[in-house]
Design a protein around this motif. Structure first.
Motif, mmCIF file in Angstrom:
data_model
loop_
_atom_site.group_PDB
_atom_site.id
_atom_site.type_symbol
_atom_site.label_atom_id
_atom_site.label_comp_id
_atom_site.label_asym_id
_atom_site.label_seq_id
_atom_site.Cartn_x
_atom_site.Cartn_y
_atom_site.Cartn_z
ATOM 1 N N ALA A 156 37.485 12.851 24.993
ATOM 2 C CA ALA A 156 38.360 12.802 25.179
ATOM 3 C C ALA A 156 38.566 13.637 23.920
ATOM 4 O O ALA A 156 39.611 13.639 23.600
ATOM 5 C CB ALA A 156 39.007 10.944 25.091
ATOM 6 N N TRP A 157 37.519 12.811 22.413
ATOM 7 C CA TRP A 157 38.250 13.991 21.087
ATOM 8 C C TRP A 157 38.231 15.353 21.276
ATOM 9 O O TRP A 157 38.921 16.275 20.243
ATOM 10 C CB TRP A 157 37.680 13.568 20.007
ATOM 11 C CG TRP A 157 36.070 14.134 20.229
ATOM 12 C CD1 TRP A 157 35.349 13.589 21.608
ATOM 13 C CD2 TRP A 157 35.399 15.565 19.906
ATOM 14 N NE1 TRP A 157 33.603 14.282 21.327
ATOM 15 C CE2 TRP A 157 33.807 15.216 20.576
ATOM 16 C CE3 TRP A 157 35.482 16.336 19.127
ATOM 17 C CZ2 TRP A 157 33.671 16.557 19.802
ATOM 18 C CZ3 TRP A 157 34.735 17.516 18.920
ATOM 19 C CH2 TRP A 157 33.871 17.338 18.971
ATOM 20 N N THR A 158 37.888 15.775 22.034
ATOM 21 C CA THR A 158 37.804 18.037 22.293
ATOM 22 C C THR A 158 39.414 17.815 23.052
ATOM 23 O O THR A 158 39.908 19.130 23.379
ATOM 24 C CB THR A 158 37.282 18.453 23.152
ATOM 25 O OG1 THR A 158 36.955 17.710 24.700
ATOM 26 C CG2 THR A 158 35.580 17.954 22.522
ATOM 27 N N VAL B 282 24.559 15.608 17.398
ATOM 28 C CA VAL B 282 25.288 16.594 16.002
ATOM 29 C C VAL B 282 27.019 16.529 17.200
ATOM 30 O O VAL B 282 26.816 16.708 18.799
ATOM 31 C CB VAL B 282 24.892 18.014 17.025
ATOM 32 C CG1 VAL B 282 25.580 18.816 16.320
ATOM 33 C CG2 VAL B 282 23.853 18.835 16.444
ATOM 34 N N LEU B 283 27.933 16.093 16.490
ATOM 35 C CA LEU B 283 29.172 16.867 16.628
ATOM 36 C C LEU B 283 29.326 18.150 16.502
ATOM 37 O O LEU B 283 29.791 18.431 15.426
ATOM 38 C CB LEU B 283 30.045 15.267 16.486
ATOM 39 C CG LEU B 283 31.549 16.157 16.144
ATOM 40 C CD1 LEU B 283 31.754 14.129 15.648
ATOM 41 C CD2 LEU B 283 32.366 17.079 16.338
ATOM 42 N N ASP B 284 29.762 18.832 17.813
ATOM 43 C CA ASP B 284 29.394 20.465 17.705
ATOM 44 C C ASP B 284 31.575 20.798 17.823
ATOM 45 O O ASP B 284 31.595 21.246 18.911
ATOM 46 C CB ASP B 284 29.397 21.069 18.499
ATOM 47 C CG ASP B 284 28.219 21.956 18.638
ATOM 48 O OD1 ASP B 284 29.332 22.467 17.647
ATOM 49 O OD2 ASP B 284 27.396 22.957 19.360
ATOM 50 N N ALA B 285 31.639 20.378 16.842
ATOM 51 C CA ALA B 285 33.048 20.623 16.604
ATOM 52 C C ALA B 285 33.741 22.552 16.976
ATOM 53 O O ALA B 285 34.724 22.598 17.841
ATOM 54 C CB ALA B 285 34.034 20.048 14.990
ATOM 55 N N PHE C 151 30.983 22.278 11.419
ATOM 56 C CA PHE C 151 32.198 22.578 10.769
ATOM 57 C C PHE C 151 32.877 23.419 11.751
ATOM 58 O O PHE C 151 32.807 24.445 12.731
ATOM 59 C CB PHE C 151 32.667 23.555 9.728
ATOM 60 C CG PHE C 151 31.547 22.665 8.956
ATOM 61 C CD1 PHE C 151 32.093 21.306 8.019
ATOM 62 C CD2 PHE C 151 29.702 23.040 8.547
ATOM 63 C CE1 PHE C 151 31.149 20.593 7.008
ATOM 64 C CE2 PHE C 151 29.474 22.204 7.459
ATOM 65 C CZ PHE C 151 29.782 20.923 7.178
ATOM 66 N N PRO C 152 34.769 23.663 12.002
ATOM 67 C CA PRO C 152 35.584 24.422 12.580
ATOM 68 C C PRO C 152 35.530 25.473 11.941
ATOM 69 O O PRO C 152 35.588 25.317 10.919
ATOM 70 C CB PRO C 152 36.490 23.512 12.588
ATOM 71 C CG PRO C 152 36.898 22.350 11.546
ATOM 72 C CD PRO C 152 35.058 22.103 11.177
ATOM 73 N N ASP C 153 36.165 26.202 12.721
ATOM 74 C CA ASP C 153 37.093 27.618 12.499
ATOM 75 C C ASP C 153 37.468 27.582 11.249
ATOM 76 O O ASP C 153 39.028 27.172 11.337
ATOM 77 C CB ASP C 153 37.106 28.553 13.709
ATOM 78 C CG ASP C 153 37.155 30.172 13.281
ATOM 79 O OD1 ASP C 153 37.552 30.359 11.822
ATOM 80 O OD2 ASP C 153 37.080 30.668 14.214
ATOM 81 N N VAL C 154 37.330 27.268 10.313
ATOM 82 C CA VAL C 154 38.336 27.606 9.185
ATOM 83 C C VAL C 154 39.869 28.286 9.440
ATOM 84 O O VAL C 154 40.177 28.325 8.407
ATOM 85 C CB VAL C 154 37.503 27.313 7.693
ATOM 86 C CG1 VAL C 154 36.722 26.268 7.732
ATOM 87 C CG2 VAL C 154 36.914 28.658 7.178
ATOM 88 N N ALA D 152 38.833 24.397 20.533
ATOM 89 C CA ALA D 152 40.541 24.583 19.633
ATOM 90 C C ALA D 152 40.934 23.511 19.402
ATOM 91 O O ALA D 152 41.421 23.060 18.325
ATOM 92 C CB ALA D 152 41.109 25.422 20.551
ATOM 93 N N ALA D 153 41.096 22.269 19.962
ATOM 94 C CA ALA D 153 41.601 21.273 19.918
ATOM 95 C C ALA D 153 41.504 20.924 17.900
ATOM 96 O O ALA D 153 42.208 20.129 17.123
ATOM 97 C CB ALA D 153 41.511 20.288 21.135
#
Length: 265
Positions: free
Chosen positions: A199-201, A153-156, A118-121, A160-161
């Motif tokens: 590219a998603w990052t 794992v998609l390590d989100a 999960f991203p940094d909420v 930062a994006a």
């Protein structure tokens, strides 16, 4: 690379696809988009989505795992824990145990499994900064389980994006259409689909600076429009899952949406 033919998605509202479409026209989301990516490599792929908004990790395990196993997937995605993490009663060990049961059972069934961190909420919603420690801890637990059970794992979290407000819906909890496109592309990279890379990052083009006054208005609207009603539902013992069923409970062919793209051009 394996040619996947049976894709199962387990999870909550993010996997269901909230804020990518609506309940009138139908929600789409990253899992639907992931199914389309799989269909590009194998047109006969079948896809089921068992996700239901508002479910906590134990509810996803209890209501979706057996049904998923019965459908004999060769690839599955499991994303769970956010609805636990935002509650005062959050139990990290319990969420970890639920994830482990799902990862283990699906891997033992022979399925390839993918998940995400999960991203940094706190960077998405400044008022959610107190949850940052929970997010970091849960993400490390997810990575550990993924290593143990050979889960992709998609390590989100490191990127930062993924905290750019332009890929998040106005409730700050769910991705918008652009965000769902990026998650799907990240999942495709995680499982090694051809044509996908990091590219998603990559960051979106620079945004115009936002004045402090405008940021305060945005935060006030979020409190009134989303956080406040969420608290009211908790007090009343209600959930967004009440009365909901999976939108796609059976495996079915994948129809590629008109104008389908990865969102990364």
């Amino acid at each position: 690379m394996p040619e996947y033919s049976r894709y199962l998605a387990l999870g909550d509202s993010q996997t269901e696809g909230l804020w990518d479409g609506d309940d009138t026209t139908g929600v789409r989301g990253w899992a639907d988009r992931s199914a389309e990516h799989l269909a590009a490599t194998n047109p006969v792929v079948a896809y089921a989505n068992l996700a239901v908004r508002g479910l906590r990790a134990h509810q996803i395990r209890e209501t979706q795992l057996d049904a998923a196993l019965a459908l004999k997937p060769d690839i599955a995605t499991v994303v769970a824990g956010m609805y636990d993490l935002i509650r005062p009663s959050y139990d990290a060990d319990a969420v970890t145990a639920d994830l482990e049961v799902m990862f283990k059972a699906l891997r033992e069934s022979g399925a390839v499994v993918a998940t995400c961190t999960f991203p940094d909420v706190g960077r998405i919603a400044p008022l959610a900064k107190p949850l940052r420690g929970r997010v970091i801890d849960l993400n490390e637990r997810i990575r550990r389980l993924a290593r143990q059970y050979d889960v992709h794992v998609l390590d989100a979290e490191p990127h930062a994006a993924v905290t750019d407000a332009r890929i998040w819906a106005s409730d700050r909890l769910h991705a918008n259409s652009l965000g769902h496109q990026r998650i799907a592309a990240g999942m495709a990279e995680a499982v090694g689909l051809p044509g996908f890379d990091d590219a998603w990052t990559r960051p979106l083009p620079p945004a115009a600076p936002q004045r402090l006054h405008d940021r305060m208005i945005v935060e006030t609207r979020w409190l009134a429009g989303f956080f406040g009603p969420w608290i009211v539902r908790r007090v009343r013992g209600r959930s967004s899952a009440d009365g909901r069923v999976a939108k796609r409970p059976e495996l079915a062919p994948v129809d590629v949406a008109p104008g389908f793209d990865t969102g990364l051009a």
